[in-house]
Design a protein around this motif. Structure first.
Motif, PDB file in Angstrom:
ATOM      1  N   HIS A 145      25.117  45.126  39.627  1.00  0.00           N
ATOM      2  CA  HIS A 145      26.493  45.630  39.573  1.00  0.00           C
ATOM      3  C   HIS A 145      27.097  45.462  40.968  1.00  0.00           C
ATOM      4  O   HIS A 145      26.680  46.124  41.914  1.00  0.00           O
ATOM      5  N   GLU A 146      28.077  44.549  41.083  1.00  0.00           N
ATOM      6  CA  GLU A 146      28.697  44.247  42.376  1.00  0.00           C
ATOM      7  C   GLU A 146      30.089  44.885  42.443  1.00  0.00           C
ATOM      8  O   GLU A 146      30.894  44.752  41.507  1.00  0.00           O
ATOM      9  N   ASN A 147      30.364  45.565  43.542  1.00  0.00           N
ATOM     10  CA  ASN A 147      31.678  46.190  43.737  1.00  0.00           C
ATOM     11  C   ASN A 147      32.707  45.106  44.088  1.00  0.00           C
ATOM     12  O   ASN A 147      32.617  44.464  45.127  1.00  0.00           O
ATOM     13  N   ILE A 148      33.656  44.904  43.206  1.00  0.00           N
ATOM     14  CA  ILE A 148      34.700  43.879  43.416  1.00  0.00           C
ATOM     15  C   ILE A 148      36.080  44.527  43.542  1.00  0.00           C
ATOM     16  O   ILE A 148      37.099  43.909  43.234  1.00  0.00           O
ATOM     17  N   THR A 149      36.089  45.774  44.002  1.00  0.00           N
ATOM     18  CA  THR A 149      37.343  46.527  44.037  1.00  0.00           C
ATOM     19  C   THR A 149      38.410  45.824  44.875  1.00  0.00           C
ATOM     20  O   THR A 149      39.562  45.691  44.444  1.00  0.00           O
ATOM     21  N   ARG A 150      38.067  45.362  46.074  1.00  0.00           N
ATOM     22  CA  ARG A 150      39.065  44.729  46.945  1.00  0.00           C
ATOM     23  C   ARG A 150      39.672  43.498  46.286  1.00  0.00           C
ATOM     24  O   ARG A 150      40.893  43.303  46.283  1.00  0.00           O
ATOM     25  N   ARG A 151      38.803  42.639  45.741  1.00  0.00           N
ATOM     26  CA  ARG A 151      39.323  41.438  45.076  1.00  0.00           C
ATOM     27  C   ARG A 151      40.162  41.797  43.852  1.00  0.00           C
ATOM     28  O   ARG A 151      41.238  41.212  43.627  1.00  0.00           O
ATOM     29  N   LYS A 152      39.682  42.757  43.071  1.00  0.00           N
ATOM     30  CA  LYS A 152      40.395  43.119  41.844  1.00  0.00           C
ATOM     31  C   LYS A 152      41.749  43.736  42.163  1.00  0.00           C
ATOM     32  O   LYS A 152      42.759  43.428  41.506  1.00  0.00           O
ATOM     33  N   LEU A 153      41.801  44.608  43.170  1.00  0.00           N
ATOM     34  CA  LEU A 153      43.085  45.202  43.551  1.00  0.00           C
ATOM     35  C   LEU A 153      44.056  44.132  44.038  1.00  0.00           C
ATOM     36  O   LEU A 153      45.267  44.209  43.766  1.00  0.00           O
ATOM     37  N   ALA A 154      43.521  43.130  44.764  1.00  0.00           N
ATOM     38  CA  ALA A 154      44.383  42.027  45.209  1.00  0.00           C
ATOM     39  C   ALA A 154      44.917  41.251  44.010  1.00  0.00           C
ATOM     40  O   ALA A 154      46.093  40.892  43.954  1.00  0.00           O
ATOM     41  N   GLU A 155      44.049  40.994  43.019  1.00  0.00           N
ATOM     42  CA  GLU A 155      44.497  40.292  41.815  1.00  0.00           C
ATOM     43  C   GLU A 155      45.557  41.096  41.069  1.00  0.00           C
ATOM     44  O   GLU A 155      46.559  40.546  40.600  1.00  0.00           O
ATOM     45  N   LEU A 156      45.310  42.407  40.952  1.00  0.00           N
ATOM     46  CA  LEU A 156      46.281  43.260  40.257  1.00  0.00           C
ATOM     47  C   LEU A 156      47.612  43.290  40.992  1.00  0.00           C
ATOM     48  O   LEU A 156      48.678  43.317  40.364  1.00  0.00           O
ATOM     49  N   GLU A 157      47.559  43.269  42.338  1.00  0.00           N
ATOM     50  CA  GLU A 157      48.799  43.253  43.107  1.00  0.00           C
ATOM     51  C   GLU A 157      49.553  41.937  42.887  1.00  0.00           C
ATOM     52  O   GLU A 157      50.783  41.920  42.765  1.00  0.00           O
ATOM     53  N   VAL A 158      48.786  40.828  42.832  1.00  0.00           N
ATOM     54  CA  VAL A 158      49.420  39.533  42.552  1.00  0.00           C
ATOM     55  C   VAL A 158      50.077  39.552  41.176  1.00  0.00           C
ATOM     56  O   VAL A 158      51.212  39.082  41.002  1.00  0.00           O
ATOM     57  N   LEU A 159      49.377  40.124  40.190  1.00  0.00           N
ATOM     58  CA  LEU A 159      49.944  40.217  38.843  1.00  0.00           C
ATOM     59  C   LEU A 159      51.192  41.097  38.832  1.00  0.00           C
ATOM     60  O   LEU A 159      52.185  40.788  38.164  1.00  0.00           O
ATOM     61  N   ARG A 160      51.123  42.206  39.605  1.00  0.00           N
ATOM     62  CA  ARG A 160      52.282  43.098  39.666  1.00  0.00           C
ATOM     63  C   ARG A 160      53.480  42.384  40.286  1.00  0.00           C
ATOM     64  O   ARG A 160      54.613  42.471  39.772  1.00  0.00           O
ATOM     65  N   LEU A 161      53.207  41.661  41.377  1.00  0.00           N
ATOM     66  CA  LEU A 161      54.293  40.921  42.019  1.00  0.00           C
ATOM     67  C   LEU A 161      54.838  39.831  41.100  1.00  0.00           C
ATOM     68  O   LEU A 161      56.049  39.581  41.070  1.00  0.00           O
ATOM     69  N   ALA A 162      53.934  39.179  40.351  1.00  0.00           N
ATOM     70  CA  ALA A 162      54.386  38.146  39.422  1.00  0.00           C
ATOM     71  C   ALA A 162      55.277  38.737  38.335  1.00  0.00           C
ATOM     72  O   ALA A 162      56.311  38.171  37.973  1.00  0.00           O
ATOM     73  N   ARG A 163      54.864  39.926  37.820  1.00  0.00           N
ATOM     74  CA  ARG A 163      55.690  40.589  36.807  1.00  0.00           C
ATOM     75  C   ARG A 163      57.041  40.991  37.378  1.00  0.00           C
ATOM     76  O   ARG A 163      58.076  40.845  36.719  1.00  0.00           O
ATOM     77  N   THR A 164      57.004  41.507  38.626  1.00  0.00           N
ATOM     78  CA  THR A 164      58.258  41.887  39.271  1.00  0.00           C
ATOM     79  C   THR A 164      59.175  40.678  39.454  1.00  0.00           C
ATOM     80  O   THR A 164      60.379  40.747  39.208  1.00  0.00           O
TER      81      THR A 164
END
Length: 425
Positions: A145-164
């Motif tokens: 089980h690898e912690n990918i929080t930083r990468r995932k939050l960055a991806e979610l931010e990119v998705l949020r910006l794309a939606r915006t």
């Protein structure tokens, strides 16, 4: 499923040196290095036997379990833990259990799943990876089980910006469509007004001029037939004034027709303005000693009848507002820096104009001098401005110490105006 991580004290069994194909010892690192490297991994790693029981965990697994209220205990069946999971983690736990079973059964060589594992203080995301290996003729599975929080939050931010961005694009698109609808409506209204003006021009050219002609004719009959007989001198004067005003009214109607006939979108063609200038000069009654000259003029894209009207009006103004000295008029032109237009300069040495009146003279029927002095109705420069603007250019006046400078622009040859001004004037 990640909160119940366990461990085992039997570490030496899983840290044996690797043997070569012939069974001889290869140059493998010491056993203590293998165990230390296993504990140094950042991911939380456990080894499961073919039943799904945890037989070994690394230090990261142990720390995570303890931080989340569990223990590192070995011997617990990890598949049963996953199967017993309830709540929001149920689906992810069941998917991991199915992946582990598929790997242990030899149906898959790799299983991966991203899943959330939030704590009360932060949002966390992990990647679960399951791979098989053989040891002592038995099949085992490595669960990491690898912690990918930083990468995932960055991806979610990119998705949020794309939606915006998409939302903003949709908003701007809607605004553009609304603006286009408003423009289309206004253009339709303008077209209606232009049609009304065209109808007025028709009425002015026929219906209005007819009674003026009749009135003028009867006034002439009275003045010539009864002058000095039935009418006294005062009556003769009145009839003369009536005739003069009828003539002026008919000229006003013709001036209005001239202005209305400047088409909103005249057909353009490559044009030599010098030839039109020469024709206009020959058609006017110049006083003795007048010098009317021009330079070499660049070719333009213009409507010939309207360009001819423009030059005739400008030359007529120079002739009308000349001073007592011999008249000098000169036209020059040069292509602008961007190559899209030609700027013309008409210079005369007439009576000129005061700076405060340089805009007023372009207004229809605005006069700066008495009609008795110069004649006309004050429409010449209004027509000039309309012609130039219909060609996508502009016209302006610059007072001089002696005379006047008139400057105007027209499209250079090969450069049609992009936007034709839409006005109802």
């Amino acid at each position: 499923m990640h909160d119940a991580l366990r461990t085992s004290p039997d570490r030496d069994r899983w840290a044996r040196p690797v043997t070569g194909q012939a069974g001889s010892m290869s140059a493998a690192p010491p056993v203590r290095f293998v165990a230390s490297a296993f504990d140094a991994l950042a991911a939380s790693v456990a080894i499961l036997d073919d039943r799904g029981v945890i037989v070994l965990v690394n230090e990261a697994w142990r720390r995570f379990a303890q931080a989340n209220g569990g223990d590192s205990g070995e011997g617990v069946n990890y598949l049963e833990i996953c199967d017993a999971t309830v709540g929001p983690d149920l689906e992810d736990a069941h998917q991991i259990a199915r992946g582990i079973r598929a790997v242990l059964a030899g149906e898959e060589t790799l299983f991966e799943l991203e899943y959330p594992c939030h704590s009360p203080t932060e949002d966390r995301y992990f990647m679960a990876r399951v791979t098989p290996f053989m040891q002592d003729s038995a099949r085992y599975a490595v669960v990491a089980h690898e912690n990918i929080t930083r990468r995932k939050l960055a991806e979610l931010e990119v998705l949020r910006l794309a939606r915006t961005l998409e939302e903003r694009v949709e908003e701007r698109t809607q605004e553009l469509e609304d603006s286009q609808a408003i423009l289309a409506r206004r253009n339709a209204e303008l077209e209606d007004r232009n049609q009304a003006l065209a109808q007025f021009a028709y009425v002015a050219s026929h219906d209005l001029q007819e009674p003026l002609r009749t009135l003028g004719a009867y006034a002439d009959i009275l003045r010539h037939r009864y002058a000095g007989k039935a009418l006294d001198e005062r009556a003769d004067t009145y009839l003369l004034r009536i005739t003069e005003q009828v003539t002026r009214a008919r000229q006003l109607v013709r001036d209005i027709l001239t202005l209305s006939n400047v088409a909103a979108q005249p057909p353009m063609q490559p044009l030599d303005l010098g030839n039109l200038w020469d024709e206009a000069v020959r058609g006017l009654p110049w006083p003795p000693h007048a010098q009317v000259t021009r330079g070499t003029l660049p070719r333009v894209e213009a409507n010939a009848p309207q360009a001819r009207q423009l030059l005739q009006n400008l030359l007529g103004n120079a002739l009308k507002f000349r001073a007592a000295r011999p008249l000098r008029v000169h036209l020059s032109g040069e292509v602008t820096a961007d190559g899209t237009q030609v700027q013309f300069t008409l210079r005369d040495n007439g009576i000129g104009i005061a700076p405060q009146h340089v805009e007023r003279v372009f207004v229809m029927f605005q006069r700066l001098h008495s009609r008795a002095v110069t004649g006309g109705n004050g429409i010449g420069l209004a027509v000039c401005r309309k012609v130039v603007e219909r060609h996508g250019g502009r016209i302006w006046l610059e007072p001089q110490e002696e005379g006047l400078l008139v400057q105007f622009t027209l499209p250079a040859e090969g450069h049609l105006p992009r936007v034709m001004p839409l006005t109802s004037s």
